[in-house]
Write an enzyme that holds these catalytic residues in place. Structure first.
Site, PDB file in Angstrom:
ATOM      1  N   ASP A 156       0.725  -1.177  -0.035  1.00 59.61           N
ATOM      2  CA  ASP A 156      -0.028  -0.017   0.100  1.00 59.61           C
ATOM      3  C   ASP A 156       0.818   1.135   0.106  1.00 59.61           C
ATOM      4  OD1 ASP A 156       1.121   0.217   2.682  1.00 59.61           O
ATOM      5  OD2 ASP A 156      -1.058  -0.164   3.551  1.00 59.61           O
ATOM      6  N   HIS A 205       2.118   1.397   5.070  1.00 57.94           N
ATOM      7  CA  HIS A 205       2.726   0.797   6.310  1.00 57.94           C
ATOM      8  C   HIS A 205       3.827   0.105   6.037  1.00 57.94           C
ATOM      9  CE1 HIS A 205      -2.106   1.066   6.556  1.00 57.94           C
ATOM     10  NE2 HIS A 205      -1.605   1.466   7.621  1.00 57.94           N
TER      11      HIS A 205
END
Length: 217
Positions: free
Chosen positions: A192, A195
């Site tokens: 993503d 993170h």
């Protein structure tokens, strides 16, 4: 979890976190006082090991180090993915009553910024949590945050300035940048782009440890 995709948030995005430059302590709080210490971690997905086995997250890695250096210190990880400062403020009194921590690591605010919430409200919530922790006998450390300028330079600047301002007024240690040393490295993040991955978790611990361990004297 953060409700934004990597396309909306660039990899230069910096979430910062908790630190006055305090030296690492190797003397145990428990050893010098004979008392148990309990550490409450109030965070969001960055502290909840989002996308990873929990044992790979920086909080779990901190527990391993504590077992070696501060064996009487225990950790309660109350981090929740997607948590805002408002949510943390609501949950904190019950957690303090239940666990009676001697220390608190406060890592909240990123989701406030990503959702464009009121920065005045965020500042009030952070202040409230630090005051509440102090009144309940817990020494707090604050982790500062940053958001990318594509949220608007003025908003991003105000957001980043909120954390040192709160830390200064409340006289608590601040770790200014949780992702120091790898925030611009795309290989340190999950798919993503937001993170940190398993390989980055020890780096997060190294960024937090000197400041936090100094509070365990």
């Amino acid at each position: 979890m953060f409700a934004f995709t990597a396309k909306k948030i660039n990899n230069a995005f910096a979430l910062g976190l908790i630190a006055f430059g305090l030296s690492t302590s190797v003397s145990s709080f428990a050893a010098t006082t004979g008392q148990e210490c309990k550490i409450l971690v109030m965070g969001d997905s960055l502290s909840a090991a989002y996308g990873l086995p929990k044992e790979q997250g920086w909080v779990a890695l901190m527990e391993v180090r504590l077992a070696e250096k501060f064996p009487h210190c225990k950790v309660v990880n109350a981090s929740v993915s997607g948590e805002t400062t408002a949510g943390g403020k609501t949950r904190l009194p019950a957690l303090l009553k239940q666990h009676q921590p001697t220390h608190m690591i406060l890592e909240l605010g990123a989701n406030d910024g990503l959702r464009g919430l009121s920065l005045d409200t965020m500042k009030d919530n952070l202040t409230n949590m630090l005051v509440t922790a102090r009144r309940n006998g817990a020494q707090a450390v604050l982790i500062g945050m940053q958001i990318p300028s594509n949220y608007g330079p003025a908003y991003a600047r105000r957001f980043g300035d909120t954390f040192p301002e709160v830390a200064r007024k409340q006289k608590v240690p601040l770790v200014p940048f949780m992702l120091e040393g790898f925030a611009l490295d795309p290989t340190a993040f999950q798919a993503d782009g937001i993170h940190p991955n398993a390989g980055a978790q020890p780096k997060i611990l190294e960024n937090i440890w000197p400041t936090f361990s100094a509070t365990l004297k």
